[in-house]
Write a protein that holds these residues in place. Structure first.
Motif, mmCIF file in Angstrom:
data_model
loop_
_atom_site.group_PDB
_atom_site.id
_atom_site.type_symbol
_atom_site.label_atom_id
_atom_site.label_comp_id
_atom_site.label_asym_id
_atom_site.label_seq_id
_atom_site.Cartn_x
_atom_site.Cartn_y
_atom_site.Cartn_z
ATOM 1 N N MET A 221 -0.854 -80.671 -4.502
ATOM 2 C CA MET A 221 -1.924 -80.968 -5.772
ATOM 3 C C MET A 221 -3.167 -80.331 -5.436
ATOM 4 S SD MET A 221 -0.010 -82.008 -8.009
ATOM 5 C CE MET A 221 0.568 -83.526 -8.800
ATOM 6 N N ILE A 222 -3.785 -79.562 -6.441
ATOM 7 C CA ILE A 222 -5.000 -79.313 -6.100
ATOM 8 C C ILE A 222 -5.908 -79.776 -7.348
ATOM 9 C CG2 ILE A 222 -4.827 -77.095 -4.940
ATOM 10 C CD1 ILE A 222 -4.960 -75.656 -7.390
ATOM 11 N N VAL B 250 -4.966 -69.975 -21.115
ATOM 12 C CA VAL B 250 -6.372 -69.718 -21.870
ATOM 13 C C VAL B 250 -6.569 -70.480 -23.008
ATOM 14 C CG1 VAL B 250 -7.874 -67.749 -22.640
ATOM 15 C CG2 VAL B 250 -6.807 -67.572 -20.405
ATOM 16 N N ARG B 251 -5.733 -70.330 -23.934
ATOM 17 C CA ARG B 251 -5.908 -71.008 -25.272
ATOM 18 C C ARG B 251 -6.047 -72.556 -25.127
ATOM 19 N NH1 ARG B 251 -0.655 -72.496 -28.801
ATOM 20 N NH2 ARG B 251 -1.926 -73.973 -30.192
ATOM 21 N N ARG B 252 -5.630 -73.342 -24.191
ATOM 22 C CA ARG B 252 -5.515 -74.776 -23.927
ATOM 23 C C ARG B 252 -6.742 -75.141 -23.202
ATOM 24 N NH1 ARG B 252 -6.553 -79.363 -23.291
ATOM 25 N NH2 ARG B 252 -5.274 -80.976 -23.460
ATOM 26 N N PHE B 253 -7.183 -74.387 -22.048
ATOM 27 C CA PHE B 253 -7.944 -74.612 -20.877
ATOM 28 C C PHE B 253 -9.191 -73.740 -20.822
ATOM 29 C CE2 PHE B 253 -4.021 -76.592 -19.955
ATOM 30 C CZ PHE B 253 -4.316 -78.007 -19.953
ATOM 31 N N ALA C 12 -10.054 -69.953 -12.170
ATOM 32 C CA ALA C 12 -9.805 -70.824 -11.204
ATOM 33 C C ALA C 12 -8.484 -70.981 -10.559
ATOM 34 C CB ALA C 12 -10.140 -72.093 -11.476
ATOM 35 N N LEU C 13 -7.422 -70.807 -11.256
ATOM 36 C CA LEU C 13 -6.209 -70.784 -10.723
ATOM 37 C C LEU C 13 -5.850 -69.777 -9.955
ATOM 38 C CD1 LEU C 13 -4.164 -72.103 -13.949
ATOM 39 C CD2 LEU C 13 -4.353 -73.272 -11.820
ATOM 40 N N GLU C 14 -6.224 -68.445 -10.424
ATOM 41 C CA GLU C 14 -6.350 -67.210 -9.715
ATOM 42 C C GLU C 14 -6.760 -67.324 -8.457
ATOM 43 O OE1 GLU C 14 -5.939 -63.300 -12.776
ATOM 44 O OE2 GLU C 14 -7.907 -64.452 -12.686
ATOM 45 N N GLU C 15 -8.265 -67.815 -8.082
ATOM 46 C CA GLU C 15 -8.677 -68.220 -6.968
ATOM 47 C C GLU C 15 -7.796 -69.219 -6.144
ATOM 48 O OE1 GLU C 15 -12.583 -69.397 -7.750
ATOM 49 O OE2 GLU C 15 -13.034 -67.532 -9.083
ATOM 50 N N ALA C 16 -7.251 -70.023 -6.687
ATOM 51 C CA ALA C 16 -6.586 -71.241 -5.760
ATOM 52 C C ALA C 16 -5.152 -70.495 -5.314
ATOM 53 C CB ALA C 16 -6.243 -72.267 -6.893
ATOM 54 N N GLU C 17 -4.608 -69.671 -6.107
ATOM 55 C CA GLU C 17 -3.506 -68.859 -5.567
ATOM 56 C C GLU C 17 -3.827 -68.042 -4.408
ATOM 57 O OE1 GLU C 17 -0.011 -65.825 -6.914
ATOM 58 O OE2 GLU C 17 -1.774 -65.657 -8.202
ATOM 59 N N SER C 18 -4.814 -67.295 -4.572
ATOM 60 C CA SER C 18 -5.324 -66.437 -3.668
ATOM 61 C C SER C 18 -5.729 -67.143 -2.294
ATOM 62 C CB SER C 18 -6.702 -65.703 -3.997
ATOM 63 O OG SER C 18 -7.180 -64.751 -2.774
#
Length: 194
Positions: free
Chosen positions: A1-2, A169-172, A179-185
């Motif tokens: 979890m993040i 993007v629609r919801r959040f 931020a999800l992209e950064e977390a994946e990276s």
């Protein structure tokens, strides 16, 4: 979890692969299950207000179910959900070429409404849980009917969250997706060091 701001995100959204393939699953997520799709309170009013825009795409059984049950029902957990046809298929669905599709989304795609479809459907297989303190959890819901989506996701290397970019993007919002992209990276860099 993040954790990203007030959101607790399962790392499965970043690591598991998913790419919806209705030609294989035949839209089974709109047919199977033990309840309708979760609805947010404000979506009920939209479903009622926009009814005439998507009604032409509905099956007669769907129209009858909506007119009998209303635009939402309360499930056994006390949550708002979409009405069902015969305790199985979503009342807002229709079938085309053997695939079950969403009538609301069809109306949206044809420019008849600005409402895409309920956010729980748009985000699937992400399930959102709201906690007492106002924060939310985003989890990956595994279901055997999505096996073809998992296989296709692995084939193309598409993480769950990337497959659902538009819905996220629609919801959040766009900053959360970034931020999800950064977390994946970051997660990938950590795994590369192992």
């Amino acid at each position: 979890m993040i954790q990203i701001d007030d959101k607790i995100v399962s790392t499965d959204l970043l690591t598991e692969k998913f790419c919806c393939d209705p030609s294989r699953c035949k839209g089974a997520c709109c047919v199977e299950g033990n309840a309708g799709a979760p609805l947010e309170a404000e979506e009920i009013e939209i479903l009622e207000r926009e009814y005439e825009t998507y009604k032409p795409y509905l099956k007669p059984e769907g129209i009858a179910a909506i007119e009998r049950q209303g635009f939402m029902v309360v499930d056994r957990d006390g949550d708002y959900t979409t009405p069902l046809i015969g305790n199985a298929e979503c009342a807002f669905s229709f079938e085309e070429n053997g695939i079950t599709l969403c009538a609301i989304e069809r109306a949206y795609n044809e420019g008849r409404t600005g409402f895409v479809k309920p956010i729980s459907c748009h985000l699937y297989p992400i399930r959102v849980a709201v906690f007492g303190n106002g924060s939310v959890g985003l989890n990956y819901h595994r279901w055997n009917i999505c096996k073809s989506a998992c296989l296709q996701g692995r084939q193309y290397g598409v993480p769950v969250y990337r497959a659902l970019r538009t819905a996220i993007v629609r919801r959040f919002g766009e900053p959360f997706f970034q931020a999800l992209e950064e977390a994946e990276s970051l997660l990938n860099r950590q795994n590369d060091k192992k």
